[in-house]
Design a protein around this motif. Structure first.
Motif, PDB file in Angstrom:
ATOM      1  N   GLY A 128      33.152  25.148  -9.451  1.00  0.00           N
ATOM      2  CA  GLY A 128      33.178  26.394 -10.220  1.00  0.00           C
ATOM      3  C   GLY A 128      33.867  26.261 -11.560  1.00  0.00           C
ATOM      4  O   GLY A 128      34.189  27.276 -12.192  1.00  0.00           O
ATOM      5  N   THR A 129      34.122  25.026 -11.995  1.00  0.00           N
ATOM      6  CA  THR A 129      34.753  24.795 -13.293  1.00  0.00           C
ATOM      7  C   THR A 129      33.679  24.427 -14.318  1.00  0.00           C
ATOM      8  O   THR A 129      32.982  23.418 -14.166  1.00  0.00           O
ATOM      9  N   ASP A 130      33.521  25.236 -15.327  1.00  0.00           N
ATOM     10  CA  ASP A 130      32.495  24.998 -16.351  1.00  0.00           C
ATOM     11  C   ASP A 130      32.819  23.737 -17.150  1.00  0.00           C
ATOM     12  O   ASP A 130      33.989  23.373 -17.317  1.00  0.00           O
ATOM     13  N   THR A 131      31.786  23.096 -17.632  1.00  0.00           N
ATOM     14  CA  THR A 131      31.939  21.874 -18.430  1.00  0.00           C
ATOM     15  C   THR A 131      32.823  22.136 -19.651  1.00  0.00           C
ATOM     16  O   THR A 131      32.617  23.110 -20.386  1.00  0.00           O
ATOM     17  N   GLY A 132      33.802  21.267 -19.829  1.00  0.00           N
ATOM     18  CA  GLY A 132      34.692  21.412 -20.973  1.00  0.00           C
ATOM     19  C   GLY A 132      35.871  22.330 -20.727  1.00  0.00           C
ATOM     20  O   GLY A 132      36.713  22.508 -21.611  1.00  0.00           O
ATOM     21  N   HIS A 133      35.948  22.926 -19.548  1.00  0.00           N
ATOM     22  CA  HIS A 133      37.048  23.820 -19.213  1.00  0.00           C
ATOM     23  C   HIS A 133      37.983  23.151 -18.208  1.00  0.00           C
ATOM     24  O   HIS A 133      37.560  22.341 -17.374  1.00  0.00           O
ATOM     25  N   LEU A 134      39.251  23.506 -18.270  1.00  0.00           N
ATOM     26  CA  LEU A 134      40.245  22.916 -17.383  1.00  0.00           C
ATOM     27  C   LEU A 134      40.366  23.687 -16.076  1.00  0.00           C
ATOM     28  O   LEU A 134      40.610  23.097 -15.018  1.00  0.00           O
ATOM     29  N   PHE A 135      40.160  25.008 -16.132  1.00  0.00           N
ATOM     30  CA  PHE A 135      40.371  25.847 -14.960  1.00  0.00           C
ATOM     31  C   PHE A 135      39.042  26.409 -14.450  1.00  0.00           C
ATOM     32  O   PHE A 135      38.126  26.677 -15.236  1.00  0.00           O
ATOM     33  N   PRO A 136      38.923  26.608 -13.123  1.00  0.00           N
ATOM     34  CA  PRO A 136      37.688  27.171 -12.565  1.00  0.00           C
ATOM     35  C   PRO A 136      37.549  28.645 -12.916  1.00  0.00           C
ATOM     36  O   PRO A 136      38.513  29.280 -13.373  1.00  0.00           O
ATOM     37  N   THR A 137      36.372  29.176 -12.705  1.00  0.00           N
ATOM     38  CA  THR A 137      36.147  30.604 -12.942  1.00  0.00           C
ATOM     39  C   THR A 137      36.770  31.412 -11.807  1.00  0.00           C
ATOM     40  O   THR A 137      37.039  30.898 -10.714  1.00  0.00           O
ATOM     41  N   ASP A 138      36.967  32.689 -12.068  1.00  0.00           N
ATOM     42  CA  ASP A 138      37.522  33.578 -11.043  1.00  0.00           C
ATOM     43  C   ASP A 138      36.562  33.684  -9.853  1.00  0.00           C
ATOM     44  O   ASP A 138      36.988  33.811  -8.703  1.00  0.00           O
ATOM     45  N   VAL A 139      35.263  33.625 -10.136  1.00  0.00           N
ATOM     46  CA  VAL A 139      34.250  33.726  -9.076  1.00  0.00           C
ATOM     47  C   VAL A 139      34.383  32.570  -8.082  1.00  0.00           C
ATOM     48  O   VAL A 139      34.130  32.736  -6.880  1.00  0.00           O
ATOM     49  N   ALA A 140      34.807  31.391  -8.562  1.00  0.00           N
ATOM     50  CA  ALA A 140      34.958  30.241  -7.672  1.00  0.00           C
ATOM     51  C   ALA A 140      35.991  30.522  -6.584  1.00  0.00           C
ATOM     52  O   ALA A 140      35.827  30.103  -5.431  1.00  0.00           O
ATOM     53  N   TYR A 141      37.046  31.229  -6.941  1.00  0.00           N
ATOM     54  CA  TYR A 141      38.054  31.587  -5.940  1.00  0.00           C
ATOM     55  C   TYR A 141      37.476  32.532  -4.891  1.00  0.00           C
ATOM     56  O   TYR A 141      37.768  32.421  -3.694  1.00  0.00           O
ATOM     57  N   THR A 142      36.665  33.468  -5.347  1.00  0.00           N
ATOM     58  CA  THR A 142      36.040  34.406  -4.407  1.00  0.00           C
ATOM     59  C   THR A 142      35.115  33.668  -3.451  1.00  0.00           C
ATOM     60  O   THR A 142      35.118  33.913  -2.242  1.00  0.00           O
ATOM     61  N   THR A 143      34.320  32.749  -3.991  1.00  0.00           N
ATOM     62  CA  THR A 143      33.405  31.963  -3.157  1.00  0.00           C
ATOM     63  C   THR A 143      34.173  31.166  -2.108  1.00  0.00           C
ATOM     64  O   THR A 143      33.811  31.157  -0.921  1.00  0.00           O
ATOM     65  N   ALA A 144      35.245  30.500  -2.525  1.00  0.00           N
ATOM     66  CA  ALA A 144      36.039  29.704  -1.589  1.00  0.00           C
ATOM     67  C   ALA A 144      36.663  30.583  -0.511  1.00  0.00           C
ATOM     68  O   ALA A 144      36.735  30.197   0.662  1.00  0.00           O
TER      69      ALA A 144
END
Length: 466
Positions: A422-438
């Motif tokens: 859930g971390t977009d290319t070029g970004h250090l931190f994952p998106t908030d949605v990735a936490y919800t999915t997990a």
């Protein structure tokens, strides 16, 4: 059930058993909150620093069944003292100003202490009256879990105040105290015990567990070297299947697989695996979320120490649940207690998935998780020991501890993989949605564990009626 007379019980036995289990769990978890500090202090990559946690889990999982078998024999007291001495020596290596490789050696030595929890349960079952022994076993099981919540904030605070060596120094101090407590209070086991370590079985199991935990810890293998990861996974399955077949024929097996195959024990171990995945997954999610900078649009930018304080409700409610669960278990039965605990953990996942707009939400989720995990840990031994001979207590519970360690590693790996995806290319931190999915993935796994234990409870009820 034959037990030594209660008058021979050392006065400090119960607090010593609890303290030793708490210490080895807390020291084993020190690697997690200190990874960034290790990378900075030793000038190594974060991937290399991650091995300060990985190697502890590896050595603990490999040593646990061996210690469990030794704990079933006449030299249990010597095994406990020798193991704690190794942990103290390893703690010294983490404090001394030595190269990074020696830090890993020290962390591996500390990890061996994770195998002592099952031996503490064996001591309690042998040397305490039945009712008190059962309550102490439940408390020891909880201690091995809440020690993680104790270690995180303390390590973070000491790192901020005095640096990495000071944090590791705390581990050295408490393990030395644990050694003295064991020296003073651990009694010799009952006479007539014998234990022979199955060396071929130990090597097969060690190889299989090493590959399983390596694949769970080194998530980059799955994202960058998929073919190699698949080959290693197949080899792990082959080694573990070979170990199972060998243990069934061995005269003195490392683990009595006949007990493991018992339906109640098998279900308990499966639920332990899933529960371990769920616990470490949510711990990973909440601690990472709390430390994520506010500039990302979510997160709270907490320091390592402050983020560690978020785990305090986890430990506190876990301890309360550990004291409360044995009485509840007597009323409704261990399987139903397990199912209820899984439902509580499920509630923690759901809360984190839908409500995490402020730190208070994280504290409540941690409190709910702590109560569920504490209740779960306290109820688990009763399910296994109900069909386990007294002499096999350490061995049976050591296998359960191995399953739990694998669950912890898998939970951490699942969290890392989902957040990495859930971390977009070029970004250090994952998106908030990735936490919800997990979080919803963890909720689904926990729901499956709850349904499994409910099925066991219904089966027990039907058998009682017949």
């Amino acid at each position: 059930m034959n037990r030594p007379a209660s008058r021979s019980e050392p006065r400090l036995l119960v607090p010593s058993l609890f303290f030793i289990a708490l210490v080895v769990a807390a020291v084993g978890s020190l690697g997690a909150p200190l990874i960034t500090s290790v990378a900075t202090t030793f000038q190594v990559s974060l991937a290399s620093a991650q091995w300060t946690l990985t190697i502890t889990l590896l050595s603990g999982a490999i040593a646990t069944p061996v210690l469990g078998r030794l704990g079933a024999g006449p030299h249990r007291r010597g095994t406990i003292l020798a193991t704690l001495a190794v942990v103290v020596a390893g703690s010294a290596l983490t404090v001394l100003s030595l190269p990074f490789a020696w830090l890993l050696v020290g962390r591996a030595a500390q990890g061996i202490g994770l195998g002592l929890t099952a031996l503490m349960m064996g001591v309690a079952r042998d040397h305490l009256p039945e009712e008190r022994g059962a309550a102490t076993i439940a408390l020891v099981s909880v201690a091995s879990t809440i020690g993680i919540g104790v270690g995180y904030p303390l390590a973070g605070l000491l790192t901020e105040l005095g640096g990495l060596r000071v944090a590791y120094g705390l581990g050295g101090f408490v393990t030395a105290v644990a050694f003295l407590a064991a020296l003073r209070s651990i009694p010799v086991p009952p006479e007539g015990r014998s234990a022979r370590v199955d060396v071929p079985g130990a090597l097969l199991l060690a190889g299989g567990l090493f590959l399983v935990l390596l694949l769970a810890s080194e998530t980059s293998l799955w994202s960058q070297h998929v073919c190699l990861a698949v080959v290693l996974a197949a080899l792990a399955v082959l080694l573990l299947c070979t170990w199972t077949a060998y243990e069934r024929r061995a005269k003195s097996p490392l683990v009595d697989v006949r007990l493991v195959r018992h339906r109640a024990v098998a279900v308990a171990n499966v639920v332990t695996l899933v529960g371990g995945v769920g616990m470490y997954l949510l711990l990973t999610l909440i601690t990472r979320y709390a430390q994520t900078p506010r500039s990302t649009g979510y997160g709270f930018g907490l320091t390592t120490f402050t983020a560690g304080l978020v785990l305090v409700p986890f430990s506190l409610l876990g301890f309360i649940a550990g004291r409360f669960t044995p009485r509840l278990r007597e009323r409704i039965g261990a399987p139903l207690s397990l199912a209820g605990s899984a439902v509580v953990v499920l509630g923690a996942f759901v809360l984190f998935a839908v409500a995490r707009s402020n730190v208070a939400d994280l504290l409540v989720a941690m409190a709910i998780l702590g109560f569920g995990v504490g209740s779960f840990s306290a109820a688990m031994p009763a399910v296994i020991l109900a069909v386990t001979p007294q002499s096999e207590t350490s061995s049976a519970m050591s296998f359960n501890q191995v399953v739990r360690s694998v669950g912890f590693s898998l939970g951490s790996a699942v969290g890392g993989l989902v957040l990495a995806a859930g971390t977009d290319t070029g970004h250090l931190f994952p998106t908030d949605v990735a936490y919800t999915t997990a979080a919803w993935i963890g909720a689904a796994a926990t729901a499956a564990a709850a349904l499994t234990t409910l099925a066991l409870a219904r089966e027990r009820t039907a058998a009682a009626v017949r």
